[in-house]
Design a protein around this motif. Structure first.
Motif, PDB file in Angstrom:
ATOM      1  N   ALA A   7     131.939 150.641  68.609  1.00 50.92           N
ATOM      2  CA  ALA A   7     130.960 150.985  69.647  1.00 50.92           C
ATOM      3  C   ALA A   7     129.944 151.999  69.117  1.00 50.92           C
ATOM      4  CB  ALA A   7     131.679 151.546  70.870  1.00 50.92           C
ATOM      5  N   ASP A   8     130.411 152.945  68.322  1.00 46.90           N
ATOM      6  CA  ASP A   8     129.534 153.985  67.778  1.00 46.90           C
ATOM      7  C   ASP A   8     128.500 153.369  66.832  1.00 46.90           C
ATOM      8  OD1 ASP A   8     129.188 157.042  67.220  1.00 46.90           O
ATOM      9  OD2 ASP A   8     129.333 156.141  65.222  1.00 46.90           O
ATOM     10  N   LEU A   9     128.977 152.520  65.923  1.00 49.63           N
ATOM     11  CA  LEU A   9     128.054 151.900  64.964  1.00 49.63           C
ATOM     12  C   LEU A   9     127.036 151.017  65.695  1.00 49.63           C
ATOM     13  CD1 LEU A   9     128.797 150.344  61.532  1.00 49.63           C
ATOM     14  CD2 LEU A   9     127.501 149.028  63.215  1.00 49.63           C
ATOM     15  N   GLU A  10     127.520 150.198  66.608  1.00 50.90           N
ATOM     16  CA  GLU A  10     126.600 149.279  67.282  1.00 50.90           C
ATOM     17  C   GLU A  10     125.602 150.044  68.154  1.00 50.90           C
ATOM     18  OE1 GLU A  10     129.172 146.353  69.059  1.00 50.90           O
ATOM     19  OE2 GLU A  10     129.643 145.474  67.103  1.00 50.90           O
ATOM     20  N   ALA A  11     126.053 151.150  68.726  1.00 51.28           N
ATOM     21  CA  ALA A  11     125.129 151.953  69.552  1.00 51.28           C
ATOM     22  C   ALA A  11     124.007 152.529  68.690  1.00 51.28           C
ATOM     23  CB  ALA A  11     125.892 153.083  70.244  1.00 51.28           C
ATOM     24  N   LYS A  12     124.349 152.956  67.464  1.00 50.82           N
ATOM     25  CA  LYS A  12     123.306 153.508  66.583  1.00 50.82           C
ATOM     26  C   LYS A  12     122.282 152.423  66.231  1.00 50.82           C
ATOM     27  CE  LYS A  12     125.968 157.097  64.303  1.00 50.82           C
ATOM     28  NZ  LYS A  12     127.222 157.164  63.581  1.00 50.82           N
ATOM     29  N   ALA A  13     122.788 151.240  65.879  1.00 49.00           N
ATOM     30  CA  ALA A  13     121.873 150.153  65.489  1.00 49.00           C
ATOM     31  C   ALA A  13     121.037 149.703  66.689  1.00 49.00           C
ATOM     32  CB  ALA A  13     122.678 148.989  64.920  1.00 49.00           C
ATOM     33  N   LYS A  14     121.666 149.589  67.850  1.00 53.37           N
ATOM     34  CA  LYS A  14     120.924 149.150  69.044  1.00 53.37           C
ATOM     35  C   LYS A  14     119.869 150.181  69.425  1.00 53.37           C
ATOM     36  CE  LYS A  14     124.668 146.581  71.193  1.00 53.37           C
ATOM     37  NZ  LYS A  14     125.712 146.671  72.201  1.00 53.37           N
ATOM     38  N   ARG A  15     120.209 151.440  69.246  1.00 49.42           N
ATOM     39  CA  ARG A  15     119.253 152.495  69.604  1.00 49.42           C
ATOM     40  C   ARG A  15     117.991 152.382  68.739  1.00 49.42           C
ATOM     41  NH1 ARG A  15     117.601 157.503  68.283  1.00 49.42           N
ATOM     42  NH2 ARG A  15     116.967 158.801  70.053  1.00 49.42           N
ATOM     43  N   ASP A  16     118.180 152.206  67.435  1.00 53.95           N
ATOM     44  CA  ASP A  16     117.000 152.071  66.572  1.00 53.95           C
ATOM     45  C   ASP A  16     116.189 150.832  66.951  1.00 53.95           C
ATOM     46  OD1 ASP A  16     116.780 154.304  64.981  1.00 53.95           O
ATOM     47  OD2 ASP A  16     118.223 153.601  63.505  1.00 53.95           O
ATOM     48  N   ILE A  17     116.883 149.744  67.257  1.00 56.01           N
ATOM     49  CA  ILE A  17     116.165 148.515  67.633  1.00 56.01           C
ATOM     50  C   ILE A  17     115.369 148.744  68.919  1.00 56.01           C
ATOM     51  CG2 ILE A  17     116.522 146.163  68.514  1.00 56.01           C
ATOM     52  CD1 ILE A  17     118.821 145.889  66.489  1.00 56.01           C
ATOM     53  N   ARG A  18     115.974 149.446  69.866  1.00 57.44           N
ATOM     54  CA  ARG A  18     115.306 149.666  71.153  1.00 57.44           C
ATOM     55  C   ARG A  18     114.141 150.650  71.006  1.00 57.44           C
ATOM     56  NH1 ARG A  18     119.454 151.568  73.546  1.00 57.44           N
ATOM     57  NH2 ARG A  18     118.820 153.739  73.475  1.00 57.44           N
ATOM     58  N   VAL A  19     114.419 151.788  70.386  1.00 55.40           N
ATOM     59  CA  VAL A  19     113.402 152.841  70.301  1.00 55.40           C
ATOM     60  C   VAL A  19     112.201 152.384  69.466  1.00 55.40           C
ATOM     61  CG1 VAL A  19     112.964 155.154  69.355  1.00 55.40           C
ATOM     62  CG2 VAL A  19     115.033 154.714  70.689  1.00 55.40           C
ATOM     63  N   ARG A  20     112.482 151.645  68.399  1.00 57.57           N
ATOM     64  CA  ARG A  20     111.392 151.226  67.505  1.00 57.57           C
ATOM     65  C   ARG A  20     110.801 149.878  67.894  1.00 57.57           C
ATOM     66  NH1 ARG A  20     112.662 154.290  62.348  1.00 57.57           N
ATOM     67  NH2 ARG A  20     114.192 155.758  63.135  1.00 57.57           N
ATOM     68  N   ARG A  21     111.321 149.304  68.970  1.00 55.43           N
ATOM     69  CA  ARG A  21     110.875 147.981  69.460  1.00 55.43           C
ATOM     70  C   ARG A  21     110.885 146.968  68.309  1.00 55.43           C
ATOM     71  NH1 ARG A  21     106.125 147.229  72.811  1.00 55.43           N
ATOM     72  NH2 ARG A  21     107.541 145.726  73.760  1.00 55.43           N
ATOM     73  N   TRP A  22     112.032 146.928  67.624  1.00 54.44           N
ATOM     74  CA  TRP A  22     112.154 146.078  66.446  1.00 54.44           C
ATOM     75  C   TRP A  22     112.353 144.603  66.784  1.00 54.44           C
ATOM     76  CZ3 TRP A  22     115.595 149.619  62.891  1.00 54.44           C
ATOM     77  CH2 TRP A  22     114.762 150.320  62.018  1.00 54.44           C
ATOM     78  N   VAL A  23     112.846 144.331  67.982  1.00 58.95           N
ATOM     79  CA  VAL A  23     113.002 142.925  68.379  1.00 58.95           C
ATOM     80  C   VAL A  23     112.323 142.746  69.739  1.00 58.95           C
ATOM     81  CG1 VAL A  23     114.610 141.066  68.920  1.00 58.95           C
ATOM     82  CG2 VAL A  23     115.202 142.725  67.142  1.00 58.95           C
ATOM     83  N   ARG A  24     111.394 141.782  69.784  1.00 53.54           N
ATOM     84  CA  ARG A  24     110.645 141.548  71.025  1.00 53.54           C
ATOM     85  C   ARG A  24     110.773 140.087  71.421  1.00 53.54           C
ATOM     86  NH1 ARG A  24     105.225 145.179  69.917  1.00 53.54           N
ATOM     87  NH2 ARG A  24     106.291 146.666  68.604  1.00 53.54           N
ATOM     88  N   PRO A  25     110.537 139.778  72.697  1.00 52.91           N
ATOM     89  CA  PRO A  25     110.608 138.380  73.135  1.00 52.91           C
ATOM     90  C   PRO A  25     109.709 137.502  72.269  1.00 52.91           C
ATOM     91  CG  PRO A  25     110.394 139.838  75.027  1.00 52.91           C
ATOM     92  CD  PRO A  25     110.223 140.698  73.810  1.00 52.91           C
ATOM     93  N   GLY A  26     110.226 136.341  71.882  1.00 54.96           N
ATOM     94  CA  GLY A  26     109.449 135.417  71.060  1.00 54.96           C
ATOM     95  C   GLY A  26     109.680 135.612  69.571  1.00 54.96           C
ATOM     96  N   ASP A  27     110.401 136.663  69.189  1.00 59.55           N
ATOM     97  CA  ASP A  27     110.609 136.923  67.758  1.00 59.55           C
ATOM     98  C   ASP A  27     111.530 135.893  67.100  1.00 59.55           C
ATOM     99  OD1 ASP A  27     109.054 139.038  66.936  1.00 59.55           O
ATOM    100  OD2 ASP A  27     110.495 140.576  67.539  1.00 59.55           O
ATOM    101  N   THR A  28     111.231 135.618  65.833  1.00 57.94           N
ATOM    102  CA  THR A  28     112.177 134.918  64.959  1.00 57.94           C
ATOM    103  C   THR A  28     112.601 135.938  63.904  1.00 57.94           C
ATOM    104  OG1 THR A  28     111.175 132.770  65.300  1.00 57.94           O
ATOM    105  CG2 THR A  28     112.483 133.036  63.300  1.00 57.94           C
ATOM    106  N   VAL A  29     113.871 136.285  63.908  1.00 57.53           N
ATOM    107  CA  VAL A  29     114.381 137.333  63.013  1.00 57.53           C
ATOM    108  C   VAL A  29     115.057 136.668  61.817  1.00 57.53           C
ATOM    109  CG1 VAL A  29     115.907 139.338  62.810  1.00 57.53           C
ATOM    110  CG2 VAL A  29     114.774 138.855  64.996  1.00 57.53           C
ATOM    111  N   ALA A  30     114.477 136.872  60.631  1.00 63.57           N
ATOM    112  CA  ALA A  30     115.087 136.349  59.406  1.00 63.57           C
ATOM    113  C   ALA A  30     115.939 137.456  58.798  1.00 63.57           C
ATOM    114  CB  ALA A  30     114.006 135.920  58.426  1.00 63.57           C
TER     115      ALA A  30
END
Ligand code: SF4
Ligand code: ZN
Length: 306
Positions: A37-60
């Motif tokens: 939970a700790d690791l995933e929370a850190k990764a999710k936080r960066d994704i959310r705060v930095r808007r790294w994944v947005r609707p319509g994205d294709t993530v390679a």
């Protein structure tokens, strides 16, 4: 009455179950569930705060088949596979290092998760391999050649797949080492380089940016059963290996050092962003860079350029 626990002195700081990890930088012991939970929370936080994944994205996801990229693919697959507005795929670069990289292993990992997978090879794209370059040029610069050509090819392959994000398995240790290497080289250009976006460059995301290497390794083992066993035959030449040793020794006594270096790197690149002007494209291959790109310089040095 004081209850003394004689079974395991290491208990999770959050739930008192047996701990599997001690984080020196936070002072926490964590059990399996609280570690995940700790690791995933850190990764999710960066994704959310930095808007790294947005609707319509294709993530390679750049998938070498090693622990970092395997962990990243598992994490992003579990995070995004139920979203209909985001696609995930995996790209493996085959540098042509005999006995080390086996792209079929990466393919198997991706297919096991039901993630589409493509392989891009140095041989097909550049007409040569790292083994051949080392045979011609010696192995002193193998990692710098390999790194430049792999970055270039990943970008080309991601663009060909219409990816809008390129996810890299870099962890906190990798990032801290990169900042320190640039400091040790006196490379202010790299320290001040803005993170993007740049035309022609698929924006890179690094969800494990704030996760230490040993925690990514533990995560990879827990979610996929993988441990890294293979070692690149040229890895002893990397400047990075010396910097890693030095940083590990120092960070043992000063556990916040890696975080401090990553923060420094980010602050400097933000300052650099304010100064950056336009982006060049390589006059030979058309990829974004300054003047003739480093990939084309390397290829002409080894007799494969135009
Ligand atoms: Fe390439 Fe160096 Fe990594 Fe080997 S250790 S895969 S040569 S960057
Ligand atoms: Zn717990």
């Amino acid at each position: 009455m004081i209850k003394v626990d004689l079974i395991s002195p290491m208990r999770c700081s959050k739930c008192r179950r047996p701990a599997i990890l001690f984080q020196r930088y936070s002072g926490l012991h964590l059990c399996r569930e609280h570690f995940l939970a700790d690791l995933e929370a850190k990764a999710k936080r960066d994704i959310r705060v930095r808007r790294w994944v947005r609707p319509g994205d294709t993530v390679a996801v750049a998938l070498s088949g090693g622990k970092d990229s395997t962990a990243l693919l598992h994490f992003l697959h579990s995070l995004l596979s139920r979203r209909r507005d985001v696609q995930v795929l995996a790209i493996t670069v085959d540098e042509g290092i005999s006995g080390y990289r086996d792209p079929t292993e990466a393919k198997r990992i991706a297919e096991g998760l039901g993630v589409p997978h493509v392989t891009a090879s140095f041989r097909e794209h550049y007409g040569t391999t790292i083994d051949e370059i080392v045979a011609k040029k010696g192995d002193a610069l193998s990692c710098s050649y390999c790194g430049v050509l792999r970055r270039h090819l990943l970008n080309v392959a991601a663009r060909e797949q219409h990816a809008t994000r390129l996810a890299l398995g870099f962890n906190l240790d990798d990032e801290a080492q990169s900042v320190l290497m640039n400091v040790l080289r006196g490379d202010s250009g790299r320290l001040l380089r803005a993170p993007g976006p740049r035309e022609g460059l698929v924006p890179r995301i690094k969800p494990f940016l704030h996760v230490p290497e040993r925690e990514v390794a533990l995560y990879a083992y827990l979610v996929s059963g993988r441990i890294d066993t293979g070692r690149c035959p040229y890895s002893h030449n990397a400047l990075r290996a010396g910097v890693r040793r030095m940083l590990n020794g120092y960070a043992w006594d000063h556990p916040g050092t890696r975080h401090a270096l990553v923060n420094l790197g980010e602050e400097l690149s933000e300052r650099g962003a304010a100064r950056e002007g336009f982006v060049h494209t390589c006059e030979r291959c058309g990829e974004p860079c300054s003047d003739v790109c480093r990939s084309c310089q390397i290829l002409s040095e080894v007799g494969h350029g135009t």
